[in-house]
Write a protein that holds these residues in place. Structure first.
Motif, mmCIF file in Angstrom:
data_model
loop_
_atom_site.group_PDB
_atom_site.id
_atom_site.type_symbol
_atom_site.label_atom_id
_atom_site.label_comp_id
_atom_site.label_asym_id
_atom_site.label_seq_id
_atom_site.Cartn_x
_atom_site.Cartn_y
_atom_site.Cartn_z
ATOM 1 N N GLN A 239 0.815 -1.209 0.000
ATOM 2 C CA GLN A 239 0.000 0.000 0.000
ATOM 3 C C GLN A 239 0.851 1.263 0.000
ATOM 4 O O GLN A 239 1.714 1.445 0.874
ATOM 5 C CB GLN A 239 -0.906 0.025 1.251
ATOM 6 N N TYR A 240 0.643 2.112 -0.970
ATOM 7 C CA TYR A 240 1.282 3.415 -0.950
ATOM 8 C C TYR A 240 0.309 4.416 -1.533
ATOM 9 O O TYR A 240 -0.388 4.089 -2.491
ATOM 10 C CB TYR A 240 2.585 3.418 -1.770
ATOM 11 N N PRO A 241 0.151 5.618 -1.058
ATOM 12 C CA PRO A 241 0.820 6.244 0.084
ATOM 13 C C PRO A 241 0.565 5.519 1.425
ATOM 14 O O PRO A 241 -0.488 4.952 1.620
ATOM 15 C CB PRO A 241 0.217 7.651 0.118
ATOM 16 N N PHE A 242 1.584 5.635 2.291
ATOM 17 C CA PHE A 242 1.468 5.043 3.624
ATOM 18 C C PHE A 242 0.510 5.843 4.486
ATOM 19 O O PHE A 242 0.349 7.045 4.301
ATOM 20 C CB PHE A 242 2.832 5.051 4.324
ATOM 21 N N THR A 243 -0.123 5.154 5.443
ATOM 22 C CA THR A 243 -0.881 5.876 6.464
ATOM 23 C C THR A 243 -0.347 5.461 7.823
ATOM 24 O O THR A 243 0.287 4.407 7.952
ATOM 25 C CB THR A 243 -2.372 5.517 6.404
ATOM 26 N N ASN A 244 -0.643 6.280 8.821
ATOM 27 C CA ASN A 244 -0.108 6.002 10.154
ATOM 28 C C ASN A 244 -0.608 4.688 10.756
ATOM 29 O O ASN A 244 0.079 4.045 11.520
ATOM 30 C CB ASN A 244 -0.444 7.151 11.100
ATOM 31 N N ASN A 245 -1.850 4.324 10.385
ATOM 32 C CA ASN A 245 -2.390 3.106 10.997
ATOM 33 C C ASN A 245 -2.454 1.930 10.021
ATOM 34 O O ASN A 245 -3.217 1.002 10.187
ATOM 35 C CB ASN A 245 -3.769 3.379 11.594
ATOM 36 N N GLN A 246 -1.612 2.010 8.993
ATOM 37 C CA GLN A 246 -1.542 0.917 8.028
ATOM 38 C C GLN A 246 -1.131 -0.391 8.711
ATOM 39 O O GLN A 246 -0.248 -0.400 9.565
ATOM 40 C CB GLN A 246 -0.510 1.299 6.961
ATOM 41 N N ALA A 247 -1.778 -1.488 8.331
ATOM 42 C CA ALA A 247 -1.455 -2.776 8.961
ATOM 43 C C ALA A 247 -0.078 -3.244 8.520
ATOM 44 O O ALA A 247 0.298 -3.091 7.355
ATOM 45 C CB ALA A 247 -2.502 -3.807 8.577
ATOM 46 N N ILE A 248 0.674 -3.789 9.482
ATOM 47 C CA ILE A 248 1.982 -4.332 9.142
ATOM 48 C C ILE A 248 1.854 -5.846 9.113
ATOM 49 O O ILE A 248 1.581 -6.466 10.131
ATOM 50 C CB ILE A 248 3.031 -3.884 10.166
ATOM 51 N N PRO A 249 2.007 -6.424 7.942
ATOM 52 C CA PRO A 249 1.749 -7.865 7.829
ATOM 53 C C PRO A 249 2.776 -8.664 8.622
ATOM 54 O O PRO A 249 3.974 -8.387 8.508
ATOM 55 C CB PRO A 249 1.899 -8.127 6.327
ATOM 56 N N PRO A 250 2.336 -9.635 9.430
ATOM 57 C CA PRO A 250 3.305 -10.490 10.120
ATOM 58 C C PRO A 250 3.909 -11.448 9.099
ATOM 59 O O PRO A 250 3.351 -11.642 8.023
ATOM 60 C CB PRO A 250 2.451 -11.243 11.125
ATOM 61 N N MET A 251 5.039 -12.031 9.440
ATOM 62 C CA MET A 251 5.615 -13.037 8.560
ATOM 63 C C MET A 251 4.688 -14.258 8.561
ATOM 64 O O MET A 251 4.078 -14.572 9.580
ATOM 65 C CB MET A 251 6.978 -13.464 9.096
ATOM 66 N N ASP A 252 4.638 -14.937 7.444
ATOM 67 C CA ASP A 252 3.753 -16.099 7.334
ATOM 68 C C ASP A 252 3.971 -17.104 8.451
ATOM 69 O O ASP A 252 3.036 -17.558 9.094
ATOM 70 C CB ASP A 252 3.994 -16.817 5.990
ATOM 71 N N TRP A 253 5.227 -17.434 8.676
ATOM 72 C CA TRP A 253 5.493 -18.490 9.653
ATOM 73 C C TRP A 253 5.096 -18.064 11.061
ATOM 74 O O TRP A 253 4.643 -18.862 11.867
ATOM 75 C CB TRP A 253 6.950 -18.940 9.585
ATOM 76 N N GLU A 254 5.216 -16.764 11.331
ATOM 77 C CA GLU A 254 4.852 -16.290 12.667
ATOM 78 C C GLU A 254 3.347 -16.384 12.865
ATOM 79 O O GLU A 254 2.864 -16.738 13.944
ATOM 80 C CB GLU A 254 5.337 -14.861 12.866
ATOM 81 N N GLN A 255 2.626 -16.069 11.805
ATOM 82 C CA GLN A 255 1.188 -16.206 11.828
ATOM 83 C C GLN A 255 0.810 -17.654 12.153
ATOM 84 O O GLN A 255 -0.053 -17.937 12.975
ATOM 85 C CB GLN A 255 0.648 -15.815 10.439
ATOM 86 N N TYR A 256 1.522 -18.542 11.510
ATOM 87 C CA TYR A 256 1.297 -19.968 11.662
ATOM 88 C C TYR A 256 1.548 -20.415 13.106
ATOM 89 O O TYR A 256 0.755 -21.145 13.695
ATOM 90 C CB TYR A 256 2.260 -20.684 10.708
ATOM 91 N N VAL A 257 2.638 -19.934 13.698
ATOM 92 C CA VAL A 257 2.951 -20.305 15.089
ATOM 93 C C VAL A 257 1.883 -19.745 16.022
ATOM 94 O O VAL A 257 1.472 -20.401 16.985
ATOM 95 C CB VAL A 257 4.346 -19.793 15.504
ATOM 96 N N SER A 258 1.440 -18.556 15.703
ATOM 97 C CA SER A 258 0.416 -17.952 16.540
ATOM 98 C C SER A 258 -0.865 -18.806 16.520
ATOM 99 O O SER A 258 -1.546 -18.968 17.541
ATOM 100 C CB SER A 258 0.179 -16.528 16.036
#
Ligand SMILES: Nc1ncnc2c1ncn2[C@@H]1O[C@H](COP(=O)(O)OP(=O)(O)O)[C@@H](O)[C@H]1O
Ligand SMILES: Nc1ncnc2c1ncn2[C@@H]1O[C@H](COP(=O)(O)OP(=O)(O)O)[C@@H](O)[C@H]1O
Ligand SMILES: [Mg+2]
Ligand SMILES: [Mg+2]
Lengths: 354, 345
Positions: A239-258
């Motif tokens: 996503q560009y332009p950036f916004t202050n509350n733009q979601a920061i995607p977690p890494m796939d594997w971290e999502q998986y561990v979660s």
């Protein structure tokens, strides 16, 4: 080219973080007095960058002209000769390798390479003999024997070959080796320093970077600069332009561990354990190191647990990770930890809620 | 660019201070009075027994052996009269035997030369002798007897127990003591003078104490600090090159353990790892704090120290630093706040 490579500072005077260390390294070079060096600190903190910039400071731009070679080393291991295949990166002035790739043969490989480097010493215009630099990555993974024979080699060939050692943890480098080097600790950059790097890249790329968003990436990176730069680039694509509350995607594997963490908090049963095993396998086959998986799982669990359980669960995490080092099949120990957790958590639920 | 081209003539390595400031004469070896007295006598009488020097690293063993050899023979005869073998040479049984045989077999005269005593024997220095196998030591026993008239052996090692009794009993034994902080201090000042360094009194006492009686370490730290921080060196500079963890950092972990707040301890542990401090070093500094604490009972101390020991062993096995330190912190917290330590579930 990825931003992590594109914006890796090439010279010591261009670094954005660790400027103090860079200045010291410049001083070492200008005094013509460069000892063996040991760089240590967490992954993604900037060790490699400093080492490459240092080589350039010593040898000039020709240190950047590197070629990758896949070479077979014939090493003399006592009674027999063994072939060891190893990838090296080298310029006319230096050789870089990961000796732990050679497994049990690591000690022979290191000695063999140093001897060969000592044989072909470069000679400068005045006919004086110079030295070459051998960069050894991941020395913490080097066997004790290899480290021991390194210390002997370090003394014997010190005139013709300087070592630059790089390690994530200095606990795993033997005292004998450490005391023969100038030790350089590279700490993980603070969040503000990471923000500076992100702002620098944004400027070069001509991007508008809202302050809150930069701070957010820095915070999520866990003080890992490489990770912050990688995340920044991913966000740019999304996503560009950036916004202050733009979601920061977690890494796939971290999502998986979660998800695994939620799974085992919800249900403690052999069936669930079986399902989780499949997920752990998948992580392992995607080359996520087992201790990283275990630490991340602990991180997720600690977020959700009652304080009295935190002690117990972190105890077992340490216990099974240690077992994993001693054993060979990581999956057994990961699964054992999950089973242990289920058992603890179930007893806790029963004693609390009946 | 200009600077880089100027750098291209390759750097030459200068002499490490450990070598530069090695005392050349026996009388300059500090703190080892007994051996100095005996060897001073040797210089007058030209007589000396076989010698065995033992003690911790950096206390002057190699220095003393080299100094007496030089003083007895002077630079001209040194090569033909003194044989140095150390652990980086191949010391299989046969190599040792042959080398010593070839060396000892050539006869010597006893004419004083150039003002040096030049006694009628040769000196064989076996440095780091405790890394020789028992077999090699046994083989040496016969060699020693064969050439006893014309050679003197100097054995050097850290642990006398690693030298076989028949060899040890043939030698005059000297234990080298760790240097005291005062003596270290005066040696350090001597070097500072030679190198034009400026060390305030806090830096001086810090250097003496972190080196723990090992002069080699003190000199290495000093030279590293001088290379990095220039000629004015502070206590902080010395601590940073020595790998010792600043006291505030260790105290922060310990107070987190006292607070009973798991999340706080976890945060501090994360910080230690991110800062790159070696956890093994952290354990040994925490150990000092725990042992010295006045308000912790002996039983509590014992239980915490047991955890240190377990974590230390795990680290040697290659276990993860974060998990081990977290486990230690969590256990210490349980002990300090008298939580039940047996696992609840
Ligand atoms: N001193 C620095 N200034 C600015 N950016 C840096 C610096 N050091 C590292 N980086 C960035 O961080 C990334 C990771 O650094 P690297 O040196 O590979 O870390 P390590 O070797 O410690 O894992 C680099 O690719 C670069 O983009
Ligand atoms: N007793 C001492 N007096 C003066 N300098 C010493 C003494 N012991 C050690 N040193 C210094 O420390 C360095 C290492 O000493 P060395 O004799 O090689 O130690 P080791 O006992 O390990 O053989 C020497 O270069 C010397 O400068
Ligand atoms: Mg790296
Ligand atoms: Mg010695």
């Amino acid at each position: 080219m990825l931003w992590v490579d594109k914006y890796r500072p090439k010279t010591l005077d261009k670094v954005i973080v660790h400027q103090d260390v860079a200045q010291n390294l410049q001083k070492l070079v200008s005094e013509g007095d460069c000892p063996h060096l040991l760089f240590y600190g967490p992954s993604g903190s900037g060790k490699k960058t400093l080492i490459m910039a240092l080589l350039r400071q010593i040898f000039g731009p020709s240190a950047d002209k590197v070629k990758v070679e896949n070479k077979i080393w014939k090493v003399d291991a006592g009674k027999r000769t063994i072939d060891v295949e190893l990838t090296t990166l080298s310029s006319t002035h230096h050789v870089e390798l990961n000796p732990s790739d050679a497994g049990f043969q690591d000690r022979y490989v290191v000695q063999e390479i140093i001897k060969e480097m000592a044989k072909n010493r470069p000679i400068d215009t005045k006919g004086k003999k110079g030295f070459k630099v051998l960069v050894l990555n991941e020395v913490d993974k080097l066997s004790r024997e290899a480290q021991h024979s390194l210390r002997r080699t370090m003394e014997k060939y010190s005139a013709s070959c300087r070592l630059i050692l790089c390690s994530n943890s200095s606990s795993k480098v033997t005292e004998a080796v450490r005391s023969r080097c100038l030790n350089v600790r590279i700490n993980a950059p603070m969040e503000e320093e990471i923000v500076n790097v992100l702002e620098f890249i944004a400027k070069k790329e001509g991007l508008q970077l809202p302050q809150g968003f930069a701070a957010c990436i820095a915070e999520k990176s866990n003080r890992n600069l490489r990770r912050a730069v990688l995340t920044f680039e991913t966000c740019r694509v999304q996503q560009y332009p950036f916004t202050n509350n733009q979601a920061i995607p977690p890494m796939d594997w971290e999502q998986y561990v979660s998800e695994i963490a939620s799974d085992i908090m919800k249900e403690q049963s052999p069936k669930r354990l079986f399902e989780v095993r499949g997920k752990l396998y998948e992580l392992l086959t995607n080359c996520i190191p087992p201790e990283i998986i275990l630490k991340r799982l602990l991180f997720e669990l600690l977020k959700k647990l009652d304080s009295e359980l935190k002690h117990e669960v972190s105890h077992w995490a340490a216990h099974y990770e240690h077992r994993m080092r001693l054993g060979q099949k990581a999956i057994f120990h990961l699964e054992a930890f999950v089973a242990k957790f289920m058992s603890i958590y179930k007893s806790f639920l029963i004693s609390t809620f009946g | 660019m200009g600077r880089e081209i100027a750098m291209a003539p390759l750097m030459q390595s200068s002499q490490p201070w450990v070598e530069k400031y090695r005392p050349k004469q026996v009388k300059d070896v500090a703190h080892q009075d007994e051996v100095v007295r005996v060897l001073t006598n040797t210089l007058e009488t030209s007589n000396c027994p076989h010698m065995l020097f033992y003690g911790p690293p950096g206390t002057g063993k190699t220095t003393t052996a080299l100094a007496i050899a030089h003083q007895l023979f002077g630079p001209e005869l040194y090569k033909s009269r003194v044989l140095e073998l150390n652990a980086s040479d191949d010391r299989g049984i046969n190599v040792v035997r042959t080398k010593i045989k070839n060396f000892a077999a050539v006869a010597v005269g006893s004419n004083r030369q150039g003002g040096y005593p030049c006694p009628p024997f040769k000196i064989i220095i076996l440095d780091e002798a405790d890394s020789m196998t028992q077999d090699a030591q046994n083989a040496l026993r016969r060699t020693m007897e064969t050439y006893s008239k014309v050679t003197r052996f100097f054995f050097i090692c850290n642990y006398i127990s690693r030298i076989i009794e028949p060899l040890a009993s043939r030698c005059a034994k000297f234990r080298f003591k760790p240097l005291t902080e005062e003596i270290m201090g005066s040696r350090i000042l001597h070097i500072c003078k030679g190198e034009d360094l400026n060390l305030d009194s806090e830096a001086l006492s810090t250097l003496s104490s972190i080196s723990q009686g090992d002069m080699r370490r003190a000199i290495t730290y000093l030279q590293s600090a001088a290379r990095l921080f220039g000629s004015s060196i502070s206590a902080k500079d010395l601590i940073s090159v020595s790998g010792v963890i600043p006291n505030e950092v260790v105290q922060a972990i310990f107070s987190a353990c006292r607070s009973g707040n798991f999340d706080l301890a976890n945060k501090e542990v994360n910080n230690v790892v991110a800062e790159g401090y070696p956890v093994s070093q952290m354990l040994s500094q925490l150990y000092d704090i725990v042992v010295d604490a006045d308000d912790i009972s002996d039983e509590q101390k014992a239980r915490i120290c047991k955890k240190f020991a377990e974590a230390d062993k795990s680290l040697v096995d290659g276990a993860d630093e974060y998990l081990q330190l977290l486990n230690v912190a969590s256990s210490a917290m349980q002990v300090l706040s008298n939580m039940p330590q047996d696992m609840a579930f």
